[in-house]
Design a protein around this motif. Structure first.
Motif, PDB file in Angstrom:
ATOM      1  N   SER A  60       2.481  -6.627   5.040  1.00 55.22           N
ATOM      2  CA  SER A  60       2.646  -5.461   5.906  1.00 55.22           C
ATOM      3  C   SER A  60       1.365  -4.629   5.844  1.00 55.22           C
ATOM      4  N   TYR A 112       2.166  -4.784   0.654  1.00 55.87           N
ATOM      5  CA  TYR A 112       1.730  -3.676   1.490  1.00 55.87           C
ATOM      6  C   TYR A 112       0.226  -3.464   1.325  1.00 55.87           C
ATOM      7  N   HIS A 146      -2.949  -1.009   2.934  1.00 56.92           N
ATOM      8  CA  HIS A 146      -3.216   0.184   3.746  1.00 56.92           C
ATOM      9  C   HIS A 146      -4.606   0.716   3.418  1.00 56.92           C
ATOM     10  N   SER A 197       2.772   3.473   3.142  1.00 54.94           N
ATOM     11  CA  SER A 197       2.902   2.240   2.356  1.00 54.94           C
ATOM     12  C   SER A 197       3.294   2.528   0.914  1.00 54.94           C
ATOM     13  N   TYR A 208       6.577   0.827  -0.582  1.00 57.78           N
ATOM     14  CA  TYR A 208       6.463   0.061  -1.822  1.00 57.78           C
ATOM     15  C   TYR A 208       7.466   0.569  -2.866  1.00 57.78           C
ATOM     16  N   THR A 260      10.991  -0.620  -2.071  1.00 52.73           N
ATOM     17  CA  THR A 260      11.234  -2.055  -1.948  1.00 52.73           C
ATOM     18  C   THR A 260      11.806  -2.593  -3.253  1.00 52.73           C
ATOM     19  N   LYS A 273       7.127  -7.370  -4.912  1.00 55.93           N
ATOM     20  CA  LYS A 273       6.295  -6.500  -4.081  1.00 55.93           C
ATOM     21  C   LYS A 273       4.920  -6.311  -4.692  1.00 55.93           C
ATOM     22  N   LEU A 327       1.148  -3.698  -3.798  1.00 65.97           N
ATOM     23  CA  LEU A 327       0.533  -2.652  -2.973  1.00 65.97           C
ATOM     24  C   LEU A 327      -0.966  -2.634  -3.232  1.00 65.97           C
TER      25      LEU A 327
END
Length: 244
Positions: free
Chosen positions: A122, A184, A186, A198, A202, A205, A209, A211
């Motif tokens: 994402s 994620y 960003h 994000s 995160y 979630t 995951k 980030l």
């Protein structure tokens, strides 16, 4: 080998796609953002960069490019993406999904509608459409204005917007229930959707995951302009781990 065609969604919209086949058993689907299409230069380059390891599918959401209809601001676009995922599931063992901006929001929504997606990246997703916090004064003149208006970035641009008032599901609520691994990404200089989005996605979630906040990183596909090598490394590492 490139194959082009269209699918018909459950609500009778024609969604056009380009499938780049290299004989792989895993496929990456790329879901573009608000003002893009499958003809956008940076997204085509992304697909080409991944095609040595995966087959790739790019498509046009409704109201974009060759696809029919009007864009509904994530209210109905998950139907387009689910139709592409179901099409891919007939030919591939694993399906990875890269969503950008509103395409990322739609990807998170679609993951709540089908169990066929194995992994999601994402990029620049909002927690919900109504909380998008534009900061026009942070526009990058070189990458946001000149590239999109006078450079190759103008190719594949455009949208046919539809009603904004349709009810929209909130990605922030859906990621609390999804079982799909989500990465994620960003940029901390994103002027369209601030990177706190994000962070919040995160935190909420519950599945596997990850980030990454890219320092001096712009919005969505523009991350591939300024940080191409880093972005490709992150994408490849994530899919290597989650599409085994």
């Amino acid at each position: 080998m490139k194959l082009s065609g269209y699918l018909v969604t459950s609500d009778h919209h024609k969604i056009h796609y380009d499938q780049f086949k290299s004989g792989h058993q895993k496929v990456i689907i790329i879901a573009h953002g608000f003002f893009n299409s499958k003809q956008a230069v940076l997204l085509k380059q992304l697909g080409e960069s991944l095609n040595n390891e995966y087959d790739v599918i790019l498509f046009d959401f409704r109201g974009h490019g060759q696809s029919k209809g009007l864009f509904c601001w994530t209210a109905k676009e998950y139907l387009d993406l689910v139709s592409i995922v179901e099409f891919a599931a007939k030919s591939y063992e694993k399906i990875g999904l890269i969503g950008l901006s509103l395409g990322a929001a739609t990807s998170l929504i679609a993951a709540s509608k089908t169990s066929l997606i194995n992994s999601i990246i994402s990029i620049s997703a909002p927690v919900q459409v109504s909380k998008i916090d534009y900061r026009f004064w942070c526009l990058d003149i070189k990458n946001d204005i000149f590239y999109n208006l006078f450079g190759e970035g103008r190719r594949g641009k455009g949208v046919r917007p539809g009603p904004f008032w349709f009810k929209k599901e909130k990605p922030l609520e859906l990621v609390r229930k999804t079982k799909v691994p989500i990465f994620y990404i960003h940029g901390d200089s994103d002027w369209v959707i601030r990177y706190w989005h994000s962070h919040d996605l995160y935190k909420n979630t519950t599945a596997l995951k990850k980030l990454s906040i890219i320092k001096n990183g712009p919005h969505a596909e523009h991350l591939f302009l300024k940080h191409k090598d880093e972005m490709l490394r992150l994408i490849r590492e994530w899919f290597h781990d989650t599409l085994k």
